[in-house]
Design an enzyme around this catalytic site. Structure first.
Site, PDB file in Angstrom:
ATOM      1  N   THR A 179       4.126   2.223   5.532  1.00 40.72           N
ATOM      2  CA  THR A 179       2.714   1.817   5.474  1.00 40.72           C
ATOM      3  C   THR A 179       1.957   2.685   6.464  1.00 40.72           C
ATOM      4  OG1 THR A 179       1.105   0.131   6.155  1.00 40.72           O
ATOM      5  CG2 THR A 179       3.319  -0.167   6.988  1.00 40.72           C
ATOM      6  N   ASP A 236       2.060  -1.077  11.519  1.00 39.08           N
ATOM      7  CA  ASP A 236       1.948  -2.413  12.116  1.00 39.08           C
ATOM      8  C   ASP A 236       3.148  -3.294  11.762  1.00 39.08           C
ATOM      9  OD1 ASP A 236       1.530  -2.699   9.417  1.00 39.08           O
ATOM     10  OD2 ASP A 236      -0.190  -4.033   9.606  1.00 39.08           O
ATOM     11  N   GLY A 285       5.934  -2.400   3.626  1.00 41.38           N
ATOM     12  CA  GLY A 285       5.568  -2.987   4.916  1.00 41.38           C
ATOM     13  C   GLY A 285       6.133  -4.391   5.097  1.00 41.38           C
ATOM     14  N   ASP A 286       5.491  -5.157   5.982  1.00 42.40           N
ATOM     15  CA  ASP A 286       5.956  -6.509   6.335  1.00 42.40           C
ATOM     16  C   ASP A 286       6.137  -7.428   5.122  1.00 42.40           C
ATOM     17  OD1 ASP A 286       6.385  -6.527   9.025  1.00 42.40           O
ATOM     18  OD2 ASP A 286       4.309  -7.009   9.535  1.00 42.40           O
ATOM     19  N   ARG A 327      -6.112  -3.556   8.698  1.00 40.00           N
ATOM     20  CA  ARG A 327      -6.634  -4.889   8.392  1.00 40.00           C
ATOM     21  C   ARG A 327      -6.339  -5.873   9.505  1.00 40.00           C
ATOM     22  NH1 ARG A 327      -4.911  -6.655   2.555  1.00 40.00           N
ATOM     23  NH2 ARG A 327      -3.088  -5.609   3.432  1.00 40.00           N
ATOM     24  N   ASP A 386      -0.376   1.840   8.245  1.00 35.08           N
ATOM     25  CA  ASP A 386      -0.905   1.036   9.365  1.00 35.08           C
ATOM     26  C   ASP A 386      -0.026   1.033  10.614  1.00 35.08           C
ATOM     27  OD1 ASP A 386      -3.119   0.405   7.916  1.00 35.08           O
ATOM     28  OD2 ASP A 386      -2.417  -1.570   7.281  1.00 35.08           O
ATOM     29  N   ARG A 442       0.951  -4.843  -5.554  1.00 32.34           N
ATOM     30  CA  ARG A 442       1.036  -6.091  -4.787  1.00 32.34           C
ATOM     31  C   ARG A 442       1.271  -7.159  -5.850  1.00 32.34           C
ATOM     32  NH1 ARG A 442      -0.665  -4.369   0.355  1.00 32.34           N
ATOM     33  NH2 ARG A 442      -2.304  -2.809   0.297  1.00 32.34           N
ATOM     34  N   SER A 443       2.496  -7.690  -5.870  1.00 30.29           N
ATOM     35  CA  SER A 443       2.883  -8.589  -6.960  1.00 30.29           C
ATOM     36  C   SER A 443       2.737 -10.054  -6.562  1.00 30.29           C
ATOM     37  CB  SER A 443       4.333  -8.306  -7.378  1.00 30.29           C
ATOM     38  OG  SER A 443       4.779  -9.296  -8.263  1.00 30.29           O
ATOM     39  N   VAL A 463      17.674   8.679  -3.572  1.00 26.81           N
ATOM     40  CA  VAL A 463      18.260   9.081  -4.862  1.00 26.81           C
ATOM     41  C   VAL A 463      19.344  10.132  -4.649  1.00 26.81           C
ATOM     42  CG1 VAL A 463      17.769  10.260  -7.060  1.00 26.81           C
ATOM     43  CG2 VAL A 463      16.218   8.468  -6.219  1.00 26.81           C
ATOM     44  N   GLY A 516       0.846  -1.213   0.000  1.00 22.05           N
ATOM     45  CA  GLY A 516       0.000   0.000   0.000  1.00 22.05           C
ATOM     46  C   GLY A 516       0.871   1.249   0.000  1.00 22.05           C
TER      47      GLY A 516
HETATM   48  P1  ADP Z   1       3.139  -4.633   2.677  1.00 18.43           P
HETATM   49  O1  ADP Z   1       4.550  -4.603   2.221  1.00 18.43           O
HETATM   50  O2  ADP Z   1       2.566  -3.261   2.850  1.00 18.43           O
HETATM   51  O3  ADP Z   1       2.949  -5.530   3.878  1.00 18.43           O
HETATM   52  P2  ADP Z   1       2.026  -6.722   0.974  1.00 18.43           P
HETATM   53  O4  ADP Z   1       1.818  -7.693   2.084  1.00 18.43           O
HETATM   54  O5  ADP Z   1       0.954  -6.614  -0.054  1.00 18.43           O
HETATM   55  O6  ADP Z   1       2.245  -5.239   1.497  1.00 18.43           O
HETATM   56  O7  ADP Z   1       3.405  -7.106   0.272  1.00 18.43           O
HETATM   57  C1  ADP Z   1       3.878  -6.385  -0.836  1.00 18.43           C
HETATM   58  C2  ADP Z   1       4.501  -7.321  -1.834  1.00 18.43           C
HETATM   59  O8  ADP Z   1       5.625  -7.971  -1.236  1.00 18.43           O
HETATM   60  C3  ADP Z   1       3.617  -8.463  -2.274  1.00 18.43           C
HETATM   61  O9  ADP Z   1       2.746  -8.088  -3.304  1.00 18.43           O
HETATM   62  C4  ADP Z   1       4.627  -9.480  -2.768  1.00 18.43           C
HETATM   63  O10 ADP Z   1       5.078  -9.177  -4.063  1.00 18.43           O
HETATM   64  C5  ADP Z   1       5.762  -9.277  -1.784  1.00 18.43           C
HETATM   65  N1  ADP Z   1       5.662 -10.276  -0.718  1.00 18.43           N
HETATM   66  C6  ADP Z   1       4.758 -10.338   0.281  1.00 18.43           C
HETATM   67  N2  ADP Z   1       4.954 -11.409   1.059  1.00 18.43           N
HETATM   68  C7  ADP Z   1       6.011 -12.076   0.542  1.00 18.43           C
HETATM   69  C8  ADP Z   1       6.714 -13.278   0.880  1.00 18.43           C
HETATM   70  N3  ADP Z   1       6.377 -14.008   1.936  1.00 18.43           N
HETATM   71  N4  ADP Z   1       7.758 -13.652   0.078  1.00 18.43           N
HETATM   72  C9  ADP Z   1       8.122 -12.910  -0.980  1.00 18.43           C
HETATM   73  N5  ADP Z   1       7.493 -11.779  -1.337  1.00 18.43           N
HETATM   74  C10 ADP Z   1       6.469 -11.347  -0.616  1.00 18.43           C
HETATM   75  O1  F6P Z   2      -1.946   0.336   3.338  1.00 23.88           O
HETATM   76  C1  F6P Z   2      -2.465  -0.512   4.323  1.00 23.88           C
HETATM   77  C2  F6P Z   2      -3.872  -0.826   4.004  1.00 23.88           C
HETATM   78  O2  F6P Z   2      -4.415   0.421   3.795  1.00 23.88           O
HETATM   79  C3  F6P Z   2      -4.724  -1.608   4.994  1.00 23.88           C
HETATM   80  O3  F6P Z   2      -5.103  -0.928   6.129  1.00 23.88           O
HETATM   81  C4  F6P Z   2      -5.878  -1.986   4.109  1.00 23.88           C
HETATM   82  O4  F6P Z   2      -6.630  -3.037   4.581  1.00 23.88           O
HETATM   83  C5  F6P Z   2      -5.207  -2.309   2.835  1.00 23.88           C
HETATM   84  O5  F6P Z   2      -3.997  -1.566   2.809  1.00 23.88           O
HETATM   85  C6  F6P Z   2      -6.026  -2.081   1.619  1.00 23.88           C
HETATM   86  O6  F6P Z   2      -5.242  -1.853   0.482  1.00 23.88           O
HETATM   87  P1  F6P Z   2      -5.618  -2.320  -1.005  1.00 23.88           P
HETATM   88  O7  F6P Z   2      -7.094  -2.288  -1.121  1.00 23.88           O
HETATM   89  O8  F6P Z   2      -4.922  -1.335  -1.854  1.00 23.88           O
HETATM   90  O9  F6P Z   2      -5.063  -3.711  -1.143  1.00 23.88           O
END
Ligand code: ADP
Ligand code: F6P
Length: 320
Positions: free
Chosen positions: A126, A130, A103-104, A172, A128, A73-74, A25, A12
Site C-alpha cells: 500500500t 501504515d 494492506g491491513d 486516510r 500509505d 475492495r470486496s 510466480v 488500493g
Molecule cells: P487494504 O488491504 O489496503 O487495507 P482494504 O481495507 O480495502 O484495503 O481491504 C481490502 C479487502 O480486504 C477488503 O475489500 C475486504 O475484501 C478484505 N477485508 C478487509 N477487512 C476485512 C476483515 N476484517 N475481514 C475479512 N476481510 C477483510
Molecule cells: O491506497 C491507499 C489509499 O490511497 C488511501 O490513502 C486513500 O484514502 C484510499 O486508498 C483511496 O482509495 P480508493 O478511492 O481507491 O478507495
C-alpha cells in the site's frame, strides 16, 4: 500431486505490486509449485477467477505501476456467505496456499482464511506505509517520489507568485506520506492525523517566516486530517495570505515503481515462497530493522506502525 499456490492483489493498488507478483510466480515455479493468479483480489476468489501463470506470463511487467492481476475492495468477502463461497472456490481449485499482496484489510482477510485452515502469507503493499507489523509497505517510496516531484513543480509557481501553496496528499488514517514527503521537500508546515496543527499556529508560522524574508511557503496536508481547501479558507480568513491548493489524488498511486519498491517487492515475494517451503506459514512478510522477516498475523496486528514524531520535530526545525 504438485502443490498449488494462488496469488492476489487486494485493496488500493501500489507501484511494485507487479514485481511482487513476478517474484511469487517465478520463484514458486522454480521450486516446483503450480502458481495461479487470482483476478480482482478476494472478489476473484469468490468468482473462481484463477488463471495458471507461467514464467512468461509475468514478463515485461516489472516496470509498470498498478497490478496486472487487478485489485478490488470486496464487500462480499466480508459477509459470511461470500466468505463461505471463497473457501469453497479455494477447495474446488485445489489451492494449497494463498499469497495476498495488500494492506491491513487484506491481511485481516488472509488471517481469517488461515483460521479456517487455508494456509496464507501476506506481502505488504500500500502506498500509505501504515500497515501494522512492518516498517515498509511496497509502493511507499514511489508515492513519495511522485509527491516530491509534484511539490517541486508547485514550488516554482508558488515562488514566482510569492504564494502559500497547500498540497493535500493521500493517507486516510495515517500521515506517513505527508511526513516523509514534507521532510524531503522542506515543507514549512505538515498536517498529520497523528499530530494536527491548530490553524492559529500555522498562521503564526507563516507570518514569522514571511517576516524573516520567505517569499513563499509549502504546507503539506494529509487527507486524513483535513481538506486542503478548508485549511486554505481558514488561513485566508485570518491572515493576508491567499493560499492556492493542489489535491494530488490518484496521481500518487500510479507510475513506474522506483528501484527501492521493485527491490523490496522482489525480495518480499521471494521470502513468501521461502516461508511456504519451510512451512513458516500464516505470517506477514515484514521489514523490521532493515531485515526481511516473517511475523505471525496476531503479533503483526498488535504492533501498529506509528509515525516517528522525532522526524516531525526535525522537519519543523529544518524548515524555519
Ligand atoms: P487494504 O488491504 O489496503 O487495507 P482494504 O481495507 O480495502 O484495503 O481491504 C481490502 C479487502 O480486504 C477488503 O475489500 C475486504 O475484501 C478484505 N477485508 C478487509 N477487512 C476485512 C476483515 N476484517 N475481514 C475479512 N476481510 C477483510
Ligand atoms: O491506497 C491507499 C489509499 O490511497 C488511501 O490513502 C486513500 O484514502 C484510499 O486508498 C483511496 O482509495 P480508493 O478511492 O481507491 O478507495
Amino acid at each position: 500431486m504438485v502443490k498449488r499456490i494462488a496469488v492476489l492483489t487486494s485493496g488500493g493498488d501500489a507501484p511494485g505490486m507487479n514485481a511482487a507478483i513476478r517474484a511469487v510466480v517465478r520463484k514458486g515455479i522454480y521450486h516446483g509449485f503450480e502458481v495461479f493468479g487470482v483476478q480482482r483480489g478476494y472478489e476473484g476468489v469468490i468468482q473462481g477467477a484463477f488463471n495458471l501463470m507461467s514464467f512468461q506470463s509475468v514478463g515485461g511487467i516489472i516496470q509498470h505501476g498498478g497490478t496486472v492481476l487487478k485489485t478490488a475492495r470486496s464487500e462480499a468477502f466480508k459477509t459470511s456467505d461470500g466468505f463461505a463461497l471463497a473457501l469453497q472456490q479455494l477447495k474446488n481449485h485445489f489451492i494449497d496456499y494463498l499469497i495476498v499482496i495488500g494492506g491491513d484489510g487484506s491481511m485481516a482477510g488472509a488471517a481469517k482464511l488461515a483460521t479456517e485452515g487455508v494456509p496464507t502469507m501476506v506481502i505488504p503493499g500500500t502506498i500509505d506505509n501504515d500497515m501494522a507489523g512492518t516498517e515498509y509497505t511496497i509502493g511507499f517510496d514511489t508515492a513519495l517520489n511522485t509527491v516530491l516531484e509534484a511539490v517541486n513543480k508547485i514550488r516554482d509557481t508558488a515562488a514566482s507568485h510569492e504564494r502559500v501553496a497547500i498540497v493535500e496528499v493521500m493517507g486516510r488514517s495515517a500521515g506517513h506520506i505527508a511526513l516523509m514527503a514534507g521532510l524531503a521537500c522542506g515543507a514549512e508546515a505538515i498536517l498529520l492525523p497523528e499530530q494536527p496543527l491548530d490553524i492559529e499556529t500555522i498562521c503564526e508560522r507563516l507570518g514569522k517566516s514571511y517576516k524573516r524574508g520567505k517569499q513563499y511557503s509549502i504546507i503539506l496536508v494529509a487527507e486524513g486530517v483535513a481538506k486542503g481547501y478548508d485549511i486554505a479558507s481558514q488561513i485566508s480568513a485570518k491572515t493576508q495570505f491567499q493560499p492556492h491548493v493542489t489535491v494530488l489524488g490518484y496521481i500518487q498511486r500510479g507510475g513506474n515503481p522506483t528501484a527501492m519498491d521493485n527491490i523490496m517487492a522482489s525480495r518480499m515475494g521471494a521470502a513468501a515462497i521461502d516461508s511456504i517451503l519451510t512451512d513458516d506459514i500464516n505470517k506477514l512478510v515484514a521489514l523490521r530493522q532493515g531485515q526481511i522477516v516473517t511475523v505471525p498475523y496476531e503479533e503483526a496486528f498488535k504492533s501498529k506502525h506509528k509515525i516517528d514524531l522525532s522526524i516531525y520535530d526535525t522537519a519543523g526545525i529544518l524548515s524555519r
